[in-house]
Scaffold this active site. Structure first.
Site, PDB file in Angstrom:
ATOM      1  N   HIS A 237     -49.082   3.712  18.897  1.00 15.29           N
ATOM      2  CA  HIS A 237     -48.868   4.295  17.568  1.00 15.29           C
ATOM      3  C   HIS A 237     -49.894   3.747  16.569  1.00 15.29           C
ATOM      4  O   HIS A 237     -50.371   2.614  16.702  1.00 15.29           O
ATOM      5  CB  HIS A 237     -47.487   3.913  17.024  1.00 15.29           C
ATOM      6  CG  HIS A 237     -46.324   4.558  17.731  1.00 15.29           C
ATOM      7  ND1 HIS A 237     -46.455   5.577  18.639  1.00 15.29           N
ATOM      8  CD2 HIS A 237     -44.991   4.330  17.607  1.00 15.29           C
ATOM      9  CE1 HIS A 237     -45.251   5.935  19.066  1.00 15.29           C
ATOM     10  NE2 HIS A 237     -44.347   5.190  18.458  1.00 15.29           N
TER      11      HIS A 237
ATOM     12  N   CYS B  22     -39.865   0.881  17.507  1.00 12.54           N
ATOM     13  CA  CYS B  22     -41.272   0.558  17.782  1.00 12.54           C
ATOM     14  C   CYS B  22     -42.152   0.623  16.526  1.00 12.54           C
ATOM     15  O   CYS B  22     -43.001  -0.246  16.313  1.00 12.54           O
ATOM     16  CB  CYS B  22     -41.813   1.454  18.879  1.00 12.54           C
ATOM     17  SG  CYS B  22     -41.429   3.197  18.670  1.00 12.54           S
TER      18      CYS B  22
HETATM   19  N1  LIG Z   1     -40.844   4.779  24.739  1.00 16.59           N
HETATM   20  C1  LIG Z   1     -40.919   3.883  23.778  1.00 16.59           C
HETATM   21  O1  LIG Z   1     -41.977   3.558  23.277  1.00 16.59           O
HETATM   22  C2  LIG Z   1     -39.684   3.214  23.248  1.00 16.59           C
HETATM   23  C3  LIG Z   1     -39.872   2.227  22.290  1.00 16.59           C
HETATM   24  C4  LIG Z   1     -38.764   1.557  21.810  1.00 16.59           C
HETATM   25  C5  LIG Z   1     -37.523   1.897  22.264  1.00 16.59           C
HETATM   26  N2  LIG Z   1     -37.361   2.866  23.184  1.00 16.59           N
HETATM   27  C6  LIG Z   1     -36.006   3.173  23.630  1.00 16.59           C
HETATM   28  O2  LIG Z   1     -35.861   2.829  24.994  1.00 16.59           O
HETATM   29  C7  LIG Z   1     -34.987   3.749  25.629  1.00 16.59           C
HETATM   30  C8  LIG Z   1     -35.687   4.388  26.815  1.00 16.59           C
HETATM   31  O3  LIG Z   1     -36.875   5.002  26.390  1.00 16.59           O
HETATM   32  P1  LIG Z   1     -37.980   5.503  27.419  1.00 16.59           P
HETATM   33  O4  LIG Z   1     -39.078   5.947  26.568  1.00 16.59           O
HETATM   34  O5  LIG Z   1     -38.229   4.513  28.482  1.00 16.59           O
HETATM   35  O6  LIG Z   1     -37.242   6.802  28.054  1.00 16.59           O
HETATM   36  P2  LIG Z   1     -37.493   7.518  29.471  1.00 16.59           P
HETATM   37  O7  LIG Z   1     -38.886   7.334  29.929  1.00 16.59           O
HETATM   38  O8  LIG Z   1     -36.984   8.894  29.279  1.00 16.59           O
HETATM   39  O9  LIG Z   1     -36.515   6.721  30.482  1.00 16.59           O
HETATM   40  C9  LIG Z   1     -35.117   6.816  30.399  1.00 16.59           C
HETATM   41  C10 LIG Z   1     -34.483   5.874  31.401  1.00 16.59           C
HETATM   42  O10 LIG Z   1     -33.067   5.908  31.213  1.00 16.59           O
HETATM   43  C11 LIG Z   1     -32.448   6.128  32.491  1.00 16.59           C
HETATM   44  N3  LIG Z   1     -31.189   6.828  32.354  1.00 16.59           N
HETATM   45  C12 LIG Z   1     -30.968   8.038  31.821  1.00 16.59           C
HETATM   46  N4  LIG Z   1     -29.652   8.372  31.947  1.00 16.59           N
HETATM   47  C13 LIG Z   1     -29.044   7.337  32.561  1.00 16.59           C
HETATM   48  C14 LIG Z   1     -27.727   7.068  33.002  1.00 16.59           C
HETATM   49  N5  LIG Z   1     -26.742   7.952  32.809  1.00 16.59           N
HETATM   50  N6  LIG Z   1     -27.462   5.884  33.603  1.00 16.59           N
HETATM   51  C15 LIG Z   1     -28.449   4.991  33.821  1.00 16.59           C
HETATM   52  N7  LIG Z   1     -29.731   5.189  33.453  1.00 16.59           N
HETATM   53  C16 LIG Z   1     -30.027   6.353  32.829  1.00 16.59           C
HETATM   54  C17 LIG Z   1     -33.448   6.962  33.240  1.00 16.59           C
HETATM   55  O11 LIG Z   1     -33.164   6.897  34.620  1.00 16.59           O
HETATM   56  P3  LIG Z   1     -33.455   8.172  35.597  1.00 16.59           P
HETATM   57  O12 LIG Z   1     -34.914   8.126  35.897  1.00 16.59           O
HETATM   58  O13 LIG Z   1     -32.615   7.864  36.776  1.00 16.59           O
HETATM   59  O14 LIG Z   1     -33.047   9.400  34.853  1.00 16.59           O
HETATM   60  C18 LIG Z   1     -34.749   6.254  32.859  1.00 16.59           C
HETATM   61  O15 LIG Z   1     -34.893   5.102  33.636  1.00 16.59           O
HETATM   62  C19 LIG Z   1     -34.543   4.709  24.526  1.00 16.59           C
HETATM   63  O16 LIG Z   1     -33.362   4.226  23.951  1.00 16.59           O
HETATM   64  C20 LIG Z   1     -35.657   4.647  23.535  1.00 16.59           C
HETATM   65  O17 LIG Z   1     -35.247   4.988  22.238  1.00 16.59           O
HETATM   66  C21 LIG Z   1     -38.420   3.541  23.699  1.00 16.59           C
END
Ligand SMILES: NC(=O)c1ccc[n+]([C@@H]2O[C@H](COP(=O)([O-])OP(=O)(O)OC[C@H]3O[C@@H](n4cnc5c(N)ncnc54)[C@H](OP(=O)(O)O)[C@@H]3O)[C@@H](O)[C@H]2O)c1
Length: 380
Positions: free
Chosen positions: A288, A175
């Protein structure tokens, strides 16, 4: 912050009391909640991996906002969420546990469930002919995988199309990299960046939905004189700031900082460009901010730079010196465009060869979900 103002910074969907997802925003006056928008037989079948997370929820908002066409959507998450119901654009879905077979018959899969999940399930999806757009860092530096910001290097993914039967993998950059390069690239094209120094001020949303909840909880706790709950971060976040929580590497840089270094080189296809970064977590709910110092090969004055930025797609210039009005995370929250201001000559460099700029972008949106959907739009 109270009621409406704070809820605007939260995520678009949330569990209702009965365990069902409901929309918090993105309701359209023309149709809104309960009306089919982009469900189309000629659209691709989609899968959203990590649909309950911060990015996953934003995917749904962006799909709706942009009328992204789809024939069907599989809502995938972990076992913990399996069986929960979600209503999206008037249709009810049951969240399914992610399995390899989840990708049978799926054209495009949007992954945002962390690097280990992408590594475990991405290749299985591709093997089934699916094009994966991955938000994690798992494949970003793989030389075979395009790392794409559609406004910057769409040519990198030109060989991947939906329906070719071959499948494919495209990585969404980090990001902070996306937000930085949205502003730096138009200037780079004009005067060629030789060196870039980035300092970030990163929001809770970058660490996921649970981090946003923890910042809100901690803020209440500290104001109430109670000790803050520290589950996501090891230290107090509310009324504080700290070095980004990504692991620190032997060279002293943390992984977030090195992503800015390596991903910039890959996206610009320029191994020579020098990049250094310091990444800081600040107690901002979403979006950010980044201070970016640029050193150019060719001279570039600030007026020309401002004009170039005004014409750049996905960029808005907020640079009002008279009223001291420049980009803020609040102003860009829930917005698609990256805002740039504080455009000024770097007085430490000779002959118009340096500029300082200040950039703000909603990193759940342009830094993650929007960028991925823009990639998916180019696949169709
Ligand atoms: N937040 C940002 O701004 C951002 C920006 C760029 C990239 N990312 C990337 O995007 C990804 C997710 O980020 P996020 O911020 O959305 O995280 P988050 O809010 O913690 O969400 C994580 C997601 O992953 C799912 N998950 C976890 N373990 C799993 C499993 N074993 N099988 C299937 N699904 C599973 C969770 O499902 P449950 O609810 O069922 O646990 C939830 O839907 C990461 O790789 C992060 O680095 C995030």
């Amino acid at each position: 912050m109270q009621g409406a103002a704070l809820s605007a910074l939260r995520l678009p969907f949330g569990f209702a009391a009965g365990g069902e997802y409901h929309r918090r925003r993105h309701c359209r006056s023309s149709g809104g909640f309960g009306v089919r928008m982009a469900l189309r037989e000629d659209g691709p079948s989609l899968a959203i991996v990590g649909v309950t997370g911060a990015v996953g929820q934003e995917f749904l908002g962006v799909i709706s906002d942009r009328d992204f066409p789809y024939r069907s959507i599989r809502m995938l998450a972990s076992k913990r969420s399996a069986g929960r119901r979600l209503t999206f654009e008037g249709n009810e879905y049951v969240i399914e546990e992610l399995k390899e077979e989840s990708f049978d018959g799926v054209d495009v899969a949007l992954f945002s469930a962390g690097g280990s999940i992408s590594k475990a399930f991405g290749p299985a999806a591709v093997a089934r002919g699916c094009v994966v757009v991955d938000n994690s860092s798992a494949f970003r530096m793989d030389p075979e995988v395009p790392l794409v910001i559609p406004e910057v290097n769409p040519e990198a993914m030109a060989h991947i199309k939906v329906g070719s039967g071959k499948g494919g993998l495209i990585a969404n950059p980090n990001c902070s990299t996306i937000i930085c390069l949205m502003a730096a690239t138009p200037l780079h094209r004009q005067a060629k960046v030789k060196r870039m120094v980035v300092s970030t001020y990163q929001a809770a949303s970058g660490a996921g939905a649970a981090a946003m909840e923890e910042l809100e909880l901690q803020t209440r706790e500290v104001l109430d004189g109670r000790p803050p709950t520290c589950n996501i971060f090891k230290q107090q976040y509310a009324f504080n700031l700290f070095s980004h929580n990504a692991p620190v590497q032997p060279n002293g840089y943390n992984e977030e900082e090195m992503k800015l270094v390596k991903e910039t080189r890959k996206i610009w296809n320029d191994e020579e460009v020098k990049v250094t970064a310091t990444c800081i977590r600040v107690p901002v709910m979403r979006a950010h901010a980044e201070s970016v110092n640029l050193q150019f090969e060719k001279p570039l004055d600030e007026d020309t730079a401002r004009e170039i930025l005004r014409g750049a797609p996905g960029v808005v210039v907020i640079d009002d010196r008279a009223s001291n009005h420049f980009p803020t995370p609040l102003e860009v929250s829930n917005k698609d465009d990256v805002a740039v201001g504080r455009v000024r000559q770097d007085i430490s460099q000779e002959g118009n060869h340096g500029l300082d700029i200040f950039v703000c972008g909603d990193q759940i949106r342009k830094g993650a979900a929007l960028n991925a959907i823009q990639i998916a739009e180019r696949l169709l």
